[in-house]
Design a protein around this motif. Structure first.
Motif, mmCIF file in Angstrom:
data_model
loop_
_atom_site.group_PDB
_atom_site.id
_atom_site.type_symbol
_atom_site.label_atom_id
_atom_site.label_comp_id
_atom_site.label_asym_id
_atom_site.label_seq_id
_atom_site.Cartn_x
_atom_site.Cartn_y
_atom_site.Cartn_z
ATOM 1 N N ALA A 280 0.835 -1.197 0.000
ATOM 2 C CA ALA A 280 0.000 0.000 0.000
ATOM 3 C C ALA A 280 0.870 1.246 0.000
ATOM 4 C CB ALA A 280 -0.916 -0.004 1.220
ATOM 5 N N GLY A 281 0.452 2.247 -0.767
ATOM 6 C CA GLY A 281 1.158 3.518 -0.803
ATOM 7 C C GLY A 281 2.188 3.602 -1.910
ATOM 8 N N PHE A 282 2.795 4.782 -2.020
ATOM 9 C CA PHE A 282 3.818 5.025 -3.037
ATOM 10 C C PHE A 282 5.190 4.868 -2.403
ATOM 11 C CE2 PHE A 282 6.848 7.760 -5.204
ATOM 12 C CZ PHE A 282 6.672 7.379 -6.524
ATOM 13 N N THR A 283 6.045 4.098 -3.050
ATOM 14 C CA THR A 283 7.391 3.849 -2.543
ATOM 15 C C THR A 283 8.383 4.819 -3.170
ATOM 16 O OG1 THR A 283 6.873 1.503 -2.282
ATOM 17 C CG2 THR A 283 9.202 2.132 -2.246
ATOM 18 N N MET A 284 8.906 5.746 -2.370
ATOM 19 C CA MET A 284 9.945 6.653 -2.836
ATOM 20 C C MET A 284 11.297 5.983 -2.616
ATOM 21 S SD MET A 284 10.398 9.690 -4.209
ATOM 22 C CE MET A 284 9.105 10.832 -3.692
ATOM 23 N N SER A 285 12.065 5.831 -3.681
ATOM 24 C CA SER A 285 13.334 5.134 -3.593
ATOM 25 C C SER A 285 14.376 5.864 -4.426
ATOM 26 C CB SER A 285 13.177 3.693 -4.109
ATOM 27 O OG SER A 285 12.916 3.710 -5.514
ATOM 28 N N SER A 286 15.580 5.329 -4.438
ATOM 29 C CA SER A 286 16.650 5.929 -5.237
ATOM 30 C C SER A 286 16.331 5.871 -6.723
ATOM 31 C CB SER A 286 17.970 5.207 -4.956
ATOM 32 O OG SER A 286 17.852 3.818 -5.271
ATOM 33 N N LYS A 287 15.433 4.952 -7.117
ATOM 34 C CA LYS A 287 15.043 4.850 -8.526
ATOM 35 C C LYS A 287 13.886 5.786 -8.855
ATOM 36 C CE LYS A 287 16.480 0.025 -9.097
ATOM 37 N NZ LYS A 287 16.026 -1.350 -9.440
ATOM 38 N N THR A 288 12.900 5.840 -7.982
ATOM 39 C CA THR A 288 11.711 6.635 -8.299
ATOM 40 C C THR A 288 11.920 8.118 -8.027
ATOM 41 O OG1 THR A 288 10.789 6.203 -6.095
ATOM 42 C CG2 THR A 288 10.146 4.714 -7.873
ATOM 43 N N ARG A 289 12.761 8.475 -7.072
ATOM 44 C CA ARG A 289 12.903 9.884 -6.707
ATOM 45 C C ARG A 289 13.355 10.761 -7.879
ATOM 46 N NH1 ARG A 289 15.195 14.119 -3.766
ATOM 47 N NH2 ARG A 289 14.061 14.563 -1.829
ATOM 48 N N PRO A 290 14.408 10.370 -8.623
ATOM 49 C CA PRO A 290 14.787 11.188 -9.777
ATOM 50 C C PRO A 290 13.683 11.292 -10.821
ATOM 51 C CG PRO A 290 16.545 9.659 -9.214
ATOM 52 C CD PRO A 290 15.343 9.249 -8.417
ATOM 53 N N MET A 291 12.897 10.228 -10.988
ATOM 54 C CA MET A 291 11.804 10.271 -11.958
ATOM 55 C C MET A 291 10.694 11.206 -11.492
ATOM 56 S SD MET A 291 11.523 6.357 -13.390
ATOM 57 C CE MET A 291 11.404 5.538 -11.799
ATOM 58 N N VAL A 292 10.442 11.229 -10.183
ATOM 59 C CA VAL A 292 9.436 12.133 -9.625
ATOM 60 C C VAL A 292 9.846 13.584 -9.858
ATOM 61 C CG1 VAL A 292 8.520 13.004 -7.440
ATOM 62 C CG2 VAL A 292 8.489 10.549 -7.913
ATOM 63 N N ILE A 293 11.105 13.916 -9.537
ATOM 64 C CA ILE A 293 11.595 15.284 -9.720
ATOM 65 C C ILE A 293 11.614 15.652 -11.203
ATOM 66 C CG2 ILE A 293 13.506 16.872 -9.335
ATOM 67 C CD1 ILE A 293 12.063 15.864 -6.797
ATOM 68 N N GLY A 294 12.073 14.727 -12.032
ATOM 69 C CA GLY A 294 12.143 14.990 -13.472
ATOM 70 C C GLY A 294 10.775 15.238 -14.081
ATOM 71 N N LYS A 295 9.783 14.463 -13.661
ATOM 72 C CA LYS A 295 8.427 14.651 -14.201
ATOM 73 C C LYS A 295 7.842 15.994 -13.753
ATOM 74 C CE LYS A 295 6.931 12.280 -16.432
ATOM 75 N NZ LYS A 295 6.963 12.304 -17.924
ATOM 76 N N PHE A 296 8.100 16.373 -12.522
ATOM 77 C CA PHE A 296 7.650 17.675 -12.026
ATOM 78 C C PHE A 296 8.289 18.801 -12.849
ATOM 79 C CE2 PHE A 296 6.842 20.099 -7.761
ATOM 80 C CZ PHE A 296 5.968 20.941 -8.437
ATOM 81 N N GLN A 297 9.590 18.683 -13.111
ATOM 82 C CA GLN A 297 10.279 19.696 -13.921
ATOM 83 C C GLN A 297 9.669 19.804 -15.317
ATOM 84 O OE1 GLN A 297 14.361 18.068 -13.344
ATOM 85 N NE2 GLN A 297 14.924 20.174 -12.824
ATOM 86 N N GLU A 298 9.340 18.667 -15.914
ATOM 87 C CA GLU A 298 8.751 18.672 -17.262
ATOM 88 C C GLU A 298 7.424 19.424 -17.279
ATOM 89 O OE1 GLU A 298 8.337 14.822 -19.002
ATOM 90 O OE2 GLU A 298 10.381 14.211 -18.457
ATOM 91 N N TYR A 299 6.575 19.138 -16.306
ATOM 92 C CA TYR A 299 5.262 19.792 -16.268
ATOM 93 C C TYR A 299 5.398 21.302 -16.068
ATOM 94 C CZ TYR A 299 2.137 15.743 -16.423
ATOM 95 O OH TYR A 299 1.410 14.653 -16.835
ATOM 96 N N ILE A 300 6.369 21.711 -15.240
ATOM 97 C CA ILE A 300 6.568 23.144 -15.009
ATOM 98 C C ILE A 300 7.110 23.823 -16.267
ATOM 99 C CG2 ILE A 300 7.891 24.847 -13.703
ATOM 100 C CD1 ILE A 300 5.582 23.585 -12.170
ATOM 101 N N ALA A 301 8.090 23.212 -16.910
ATOM 102 C CA ALA A 301 8.684 23.805 -18.110
ATOM 103 C C ALA A 301 7.670 23.915 -19.239
ATOM 104 C CB ALA A 301 9.888 22.983 -18.552
ATOM 105 N N ASP A 302 6.780 22.934 -19.340
ATOM 106 C CA ASP A 302 5.774 22.930 -20.409
ATOM 107 C C ASP A 302 4.497 23.662 -20.022
ATOM 108 O OD1 ASP A 302 7.547 21.392 -21.844
ATOM 109 O OD2 ASP A 302 6.601 19.483 -21.315
ATOM 110 N N GLN A 303 4.441 24.185 -18.794
ATOM 111 C CA GLN A 303 3.230 24.824 -18.290
ATOM 112 C C GLN A 303 2.040 23.870 -18.400
ATOM 113 O OE1 GLN A 303 3.214 28.402 -17.105
ATOM 114 N NE2 GLN A 303 5.289 27.612 -16.941
ATOM 115 N N GLY A 304 2.295 22.601 -18.102
ATOM 116 C CA GLY A 304 1.281 21.573 -18.264
ATOM 117 C C GLY A 304 0.467 21.288 -17.018
#
Length: 523
Positions: A399-423
Motif C-alpha cells: 500500500a502507498g507510493f514507494t519513494m526510492s533511489s530509482k523513483t525519486r529522480p523520476m518524480v523530480i524529473g516529471k515535475f520539472q517537465e510539467y513546469i517547463a511545459d506549463q502543463g
C-alpha cells in the motif's frame, strides 16, 4: 634627518587616516600574469574601501574578478597596522579558501616599507600576528568558528556558498555586538539562503548592513563585448548572469527556474476560496465536481516538529490543483483527514508515501476499507499499472507510493517537465515558495537548509502518478475496446443467433435480462 622624520610622520598619519592612500601607495599584490605589482585601485574600489572604513557592517553583492576579496585583505592589513589588538577572522567554505585571503594579507605586509611594517610574532599559513597585538587568522565556516573569539572584524568570503553560515553568524554576534564589524562578500547563489536574506533585508533597511552592489560594468576596462564573451566562456547564460550581473533569480543550483515560477505567480496563483480546519491549513480553490476524477497525494511528516504533513488534490483530466493541505498533525488524525477528503472528492485515488511514519497513516485508510487506495509493487520501483488491474493480487503489492533511489529522480524529473511545459495549474503560493528554495545539493534535489520541501515532494509524486496512470488507463480502455471488437467480429462471423441478410440482428446488441442493450457506446 629631522626633515625626513617629519615627512615619514606626516605620511604615516595620512596612511592611518586614509586606507585608500595606504593601499594605492604602499600595498603590492601578486598578479597571475605580471607577478608583483602595485595595487593601483580603480575608482569603484576606492569608494568601496572608504565604505568599509566608515561602516561597521557591509555586505557586497559582486560580479566575478573585481578584486574585492583582495580589497578586503588590504583593509584588514590597514586595520591591523594602525590599530592595536584587532582580531580579524577570515571565513570561507573551506579552510584553504579562507587561507587565500590571509596569504594576500601576508604578501602585502611583507612588501610594506620598513617604517610601516610592524614586526610579526606569528606568521604561518593560517595566521599573521603582529607585535601590536593585532592578528588575522583563517578558518572554515562552522558553528564554533567564531564562538570563542573576540572578533574585531569578520570577513566572510563567498558567503552564499557556505551552507552553515547562519549558525556561524549567530555565534559570532556575541562578540561582534561589543564593537566589532563584518564584511560579507559573495556572488549570488540562489535565493532563500542566508546571504540572500541578509542582502534583501539590508536593501530594505531591516538590518545593520550597508548593501554594496557591484555588477560587471563597474569595472572601467569592461564593455558589452566582454560581457557577451562571458556567455561563451561560461557556457551557460544563466551562469553568466550569476557571475556577472549579480542576478539572484538565475543563480544557484535551482531545480525550477525562476522565470517559470514568476509566470505562475502572475497567471495562476490566487487566494483560496475556503480555508478549512482548526488550523485553517486546508486551502480549497475548487469544490468537488462529481463528473470529474481526482487524486489525493500525501506526504506524511516524520513527526519531529520540523516537517509538515501535506497533500494535494489534483483534478486529473485538466491537471489542476484544486486543494492543498500543509500542517503539523498526528499520523492517525492525518489518515482520517485523507480518507474524508478523498471520499468527498468523488472517491479520489488516494496516494500516500509509505516511507517510515507514513505506514501509520496508510493503516487508517486500510482499517476504514477505503476502496481507492493506491498500491505499488514490492520493489524499488513504483508500478502504476497495478492500480488499474481490478483483479490484482494485493499479496504481491504494498500500500502507498514507494519513494526510492530509482523513483525519486523520476518524480523530480516529471515535475520539472510539467513546469517547463506549463502543463499543470498550480494555485498555491505556499507551493511556489517551497519551489523557489528547492535546489540541487550534491546531486540530490532537496530544500535549502532551514526550509521545507514537503509540498514539493507530494506534488512531484502527483505529477509522476498522473503521467504514468493516464497512460495505463488509456491502455486499459484500448484493450477493452479491442476485446469487445473481437467478440462482435467472432459472433458475426459464425452467424449464431444473428442470422444473415435482411433478417440479421444487430451485432452490437447484447442480452441484458429480458431485453437487449446496444453496446456501441463503449466503442
Amino acid at each position: 634627518m629631522s626633515d625626513l622624520k617629519q615627512v615619514i610622520r606626516q605620511e604615516y598619519l595620512r596612511c592611518a587616516q586614509d586606507p585608500v592612500h595606504f593601499m594605492r601607495k604602499y600595498c603590492y599584490i601578486q598578479h597571475p600574469q605580471r607577478g608583483r605589482i602595485q595595487f593601483n585601485l580603480y575608482p569603484f574600489q576606492e569608494k568601496v574601501l572608504t565604505l568599509f572604513r566608515d561602516n561597521d557592517y557591509t555586505t557586497v553583492l559582486k560580479s566575478r574578478q573585481l578584486g574585492i576579496s583582495t580589497l578586503a585583505a588590504g583593509y584588514a592589513l590597514w586595520l591591523m597596522t594602525f590599530h592595536k589588538d584587532r582580531n580579524v577572522l577570515a571565513l570561507a567554505t573551506t579552510q584553504a579558501t579562507a587561507r587565500n585571503l590571509v596569504t594576500k594579507v601576508q604578501f602585502m605586509w611583507e612588501n610594506l616599507p620598513s617604517w610601516l611594517r610592524i614586526e610579526a610574532v606569528e606568521n604561518n599559513k593560517l595566521s599573521l600576528r603582529l607585535t601590536n597585538g593585532s592578528k588575522i587568522q583563517a578558518k572554515s565556516s562552522n558553528a564554533d568558528a567564531a564562538r570563542s573569539e573576540a572578533v574585531s572584524l569578520l570577513i566572510v568570503d563567498e558567503a552564499a556558498f557556505i551552507e552553515n553560515i547562519a549558525e556561524t553568524w549567530a555565534s559570532a554576534q556575541q562578540t561582534l555586538a561589543t564593537g566589532g564589524g563584518a564584511i560579507v562578500l559573495s556572488t549570488p547563489y540562489g535565493t532563500g539562503n542566508w546571504f540572500h536574506q541578509t542582502w534583501v533585508k539590508a536593501e530594505s533597511g531591516e538590518n545593520d548592513f550597508l548593501p554594496i552592489k557591484l555588477p560587471w560594468y563597474v569595472h572601467p576596462e569592461r564593455d558589452q563585448t566582454w560581457r557577451d564573451r562571458q556567455n561563451e566562456l561560461l557556457g551557460d547564460p544563466r551562469l553568466a548572469a550569476q557571475e556577472c550581473d549579480c542576478d539572484f533569480s538565475t543563480s544557484g543550483d535551482i531545480v525550477f527556474y525562476n522565470e517559470y515560477l514568476e509566470l505562475y505567480e502572475k497567471s495562476h496563483i490566487k487566494e483560496p476560496l475556503e480555508r478549512r480546519g482548526a488550523d485553517q491549513n486546508l486551502w480549497v480553490w475548487e469544490s468537488a465536481d462529481y463528473s470529474r476524477d481526482y487524486m489525493v497525494v500525501a506526504d506524511v511528516a516524520r513527526g519531529d516538529g520540523k516537517d509538515y504533513s501535506t497533500f494535494h488534490i489534483i483534478e486529473v483530466e485538466n491537471n489542476v490543483q484544486v486543494a492543498e493541505y500543509k500542517g503539523q498533525i498526528g499520523t492517525k488524525e492525518f489518515g482520517h483527514l485523507l480518507v474524508g477528503i478523498a471520499t468527498e472528492y468523488n472517491n479520489a485515488m488516494l496516494v500516500i508515501e509509505n516511507a517510515n511514519i507514513g505506514w501509520a497513516t496508510i493503516q487508517v485508510a486500510i482499517d476504514r476499507q477505503y476502496s481507492n487506495l493506491y498500491y505499488s509493487q514490492r520493489s524499488d520501483s513504483s508500478n502504476v499499472d497495478s492500480y488499474f488491474d481490478k483483479y490484482q493480487d494485493h499479496s504481491r503489492m504494498v500500500a502507498g507510493f514507494t519513494m526510492s533511489s530509482k523513483t525519486r529522480p523520476m518524480v523530480i524529473g516529471k515535475f520539472q517537465e510539467y513546469i517547463a511545459d506549463q502543463g499543470v495549474t498550480i494555485q498555491s503560493k505556499r507551493l511556489i515558495e517551497e519551489m523557489k528554495v528547492f535546489i540541487w545539493k550534491n546531486g540530490r534535489a532537496e530544500a535549502q537548509t532551514g526550509y521545507n520541501d514537503d509540498l514539493v515532494m507530494a506534488f512531484g509524486i502527483a505529477m509522476y502518478i498522473r503521467d504514468t496512470a493516464l497512460k495505463f488507463r488509456q491502455r486499459g480502455i484500448d484493450m477493452t475496446k479491442q476485446a469487445l471488437q473481437n467478440t462482435i467480429v467472432n459472433r458475426t462471423a459464425y452467424g449464431g443467433a444473428y442470422g444473415t441478410g435482411a433478417n440479421a440482428q444487430n451485432p452490437y446488441a447484447m442480452k441484458a435480462g429480458n431485453s437487449q442493450e446496444d453496446i456501441r457506446w463503449l466503442l
